[in-house]
Design a protein around this motif. Structure first.
Motif, mmCIF file in Angstrom:
data_model
loop_
_atom_site.group_PDB
_atom_site.id
_atom_site.type_symbol
_atom_site.label_atom_id
_atom_site.label_comp_id
_atom_site.label_asym_id
_atom_site.label_seq_id
_atom_site.Cartn_x
_atom_site.Cartn_y
_atom_site.Cartn_z
ATOM 1 N N TYR A 183 0.826 -1.228 0.100
ATOM 2 C CA TYR A 183 -0.069 0.055 -0.011
ATOM 3 C C TYR A 183 0.830 1.091 0.005
ATOM 4 O O TYR A 183 1.831 1.529 0.678
ATOM 5 N N ASN A 202 -16.842 6.247 -2.474
ATOM 6 C CA ASN A 202 -17.034 7.766 -2.162
ATOM 7 C C ASN A 202 -17.271 8.578 -3.193
ATOM 8 O O ASN A 202 -16.456 8.553 -4.290
ATOM 9 N N THR A 207 -13.936 7.671 -5.746
ATOM 10 C CA THR A 207 -13.028 6.670 -5.219
ATOM 11 C C THR A 207 -13.366 5.255 -4.508
ATOM 12 O O THR A 207 -14.424 5.679 -3.954
ATOM 13 N N TYR A 208 -13.025 4.284 -4.531
ATOM 14 C CA TYR A 208 -13.303 3.365 -3.740
ATOM 15 C C TYR A 208 -12.335 2.977 -2.667
ATOM 16 O O TYR A 208 -11.141 3.164 -2.629
ATOM 17 N N TYR A 209 -12.945 2.706 -1.339
ATOM 18 C CA TYR A 209 -12.263 2.273 -0.356
ATOM 19 C C TYR A 209 -12.647 0.759 0.380
ATOM 20 O O TYR A 209 -13.876 0.461 0.105
ATOM 21 N N PHE A 211 -12.823 -1.527 3.656
ATOM 22 C CA PHE A 211 -12.560 -1.417 5.124
ATOM 23 C C PHE A 211 -12.227 -2.713 5.639
ATOM 24 O O PHE A 211 -12.575 -3.907 5.090
ATOM 25 N N SER A 217 -9.726 2.410 6.767
ATOM 26 C CA SER A 217 -10.255 2.384 5.375
ATOM 27 C C SER A 217 -8.738 2.287 4.636
ATOM 28 O O SER A 217 -8.034 2.996 4.945
ATOM 29 N N TYR A 218 -8.860 1.647 3.233
ATOM 30 C CA TYR A 218 -7.669 1.827 2.374
ATOM 31 C C TYR A 218 -8.415 2.137 1.087
ATOM 32 O O TYR A 218 -9.007 1.580 0.660
ATOM 33 N N ASN A 219 -7.651 3.379 0.567
ATOM 34 C CA ASN A 219 -7.945 3.941 -0.925
ATOM 35 C C ASN A 219 -7.360 2.810 -1.791
ATOM 36 O O ASN A 219 -6.437 2.627 -1.738
ATOM 37 N N VAL A 252 -15.594 8.259 4.675
ATOM 38 C CA VAL A 252 -15.007 6.835 4.886
ATOM 39 C C VAL A 252 -14.512 6.815 6.217
ATOM 40 O O VAL A 252 -13.441 6.135 6.501
#
Length: 347
Positions: A183, A202, A207-209, A211, A217-219, A252
């Motif tokens: 990451y 989001n 953008t997708y995250y 969890f 959360s991780y972008n 998020v």
């Protein structure tokens, strides 16, 4: 087709991208886009009715066996055995042109089946009006002056490896297993091992995250797709994680305190239709009700919101068509924001 595009251009663009190549299930689309399955069903039906959109359906082995049995009741068990290669069978046309397809789809019978479109050509061509082209260009950051004949292509976050990763993560979430990945943090690349539990889109950032089991959360833009793999580490979901909170989230930040809000939405133009599309899975019969007063029709939306900044940005986007009634502290914040913008406009 034009009506569908004008209802929610961005959602349609996402759906068409995820339907590429290996495809995706209706359940997966609803989870990724954060909308109800009924909206996904309507979109699939609309796409299927578009003659220039080559929609296909890949049945699961059980569904294919059921289909073959109904088609030929004289088949014995040995003829009903399904080979792996038959998963991608040629029954699409017969199923998708069946007059009962829409009702069968809405019953949930195909929730676990992959829908996709034929990508022998790399683009999907759709006739748009000039107004729709302008709107679509505003979403995709295209140059002005596009033709009324527009060719849709994949854009940010829509590369095939990203789509594959989303499909993979949905399976991992379903299985309750863990993954390893690299990451891109603020100043360095770090290795992570997580148990993914939810994917959130989001919409303000497009953008997708993902969890993890701790609510972190991780972008997905910052995840190196080639590094994602199965992990042998077993991880339990933290006791303080309430997965129902994800349905209330607008941003998020899982840990942000929830706030109860009340909105008044005027029934003018296609505002109500747009609002329903935006709310998606957040919408239900208990928190969205219609009223009429002195000839004016409006809807009241009441719910708990986690992520007030993103929520307020959404409210602002509707201008005078949407009025925040509660809570008072957020109402004051909206008023202050409006007054500030008035002052800036005068300067």
């Amino acid at each position: 087709m034009n009506k569908l595009i004008s209802n929610n251009l961005l959602r349609l663009q996402h759906e068409m991208t995820f339907l590429k190549d290996e495809g995706i299930t209706p359940e997966g689309l609803a989870a990724i886009l954060g909308v109800s399955k009924s909206i996904i069903y309507d979109d699939i039906i609309a796409l299927n009715n578009e003659p220039n959109f080559p929609l296909l359906i890949n049945l699961t082995p059980d569904k294919l066996k059921e289909f073959k049995k109904q088609k030929n009741k004289n088949l014995d068990e040995k003829d009903l055995k399904i080979k792996d290669s038959e998963y991608f069978d040629d029954s699409s046309e017969e199923l998708l042109t069946d007059p009962k397809f829409a009702s069968v789809l809405k019953s949930g019978a195909y929730d676990d089946c992959l829908f996709r479109y034929d990508t022998l050509s790399e683009t999907v061509e759709v006739m748009l009006t000039s107004d729709e082209v302008d709107t679509l260009n505003s979403f995709l950051n295209k140059e002005d002056g596009a033709r009324a004949f527009f060719v849709k292509n994949s854009n940010r976050l829509r590369a095939i490896d990203q789509v594959d990763m989303v499909n993979y993560l949905l399976e991992v979430i379903k299985d309750g297993s863990s993954i390893d990945f690299s990451y891109k943090a603020k100043s360095k690349i770090i290795k992570k091992t997580i148990r993914p539990i939810k994917i959130i889109h989001n919409t303000t950032e497009d953008t997708y995250y993902v969890f993890d089991h701790k609510g972190v959360s991780y972008n997905m833009d910052k995840i190196f797709t080639a590094s994602v793999k199965d992990s042998n580490v077993k991880q339990n979901i933290a006791r303080n994680i309430d997965e129902k909170r994800f349905e209330k989230m607008w941003g998020v930040n899982y840990s942000e305190k929830g706030v109860k809000v009340k909105l008044k939405i005027f029934n003018e133009g296609k505002v109500i239709e747009r609002v329903k599309n935006d709310l998606g899975s957040k919408l239900n019969d208990n928190n969205f009700k219609f009223f009429e007063e002195n000839g004016t029709e409006y809807a009241i939306f009441e719910d708990e919101v986690i992520g007030t900044e993103v929520f307020l940005s959404w409210v602002y986007s509707y201008g005078a068509s949407m009025v925040l009634l509660e809570p008072r502290e957020l109402v004051d914040k909206v008023i202050d924001s409006i007054e500030q913008r008035k002052l800036e406009a005068k300067q």
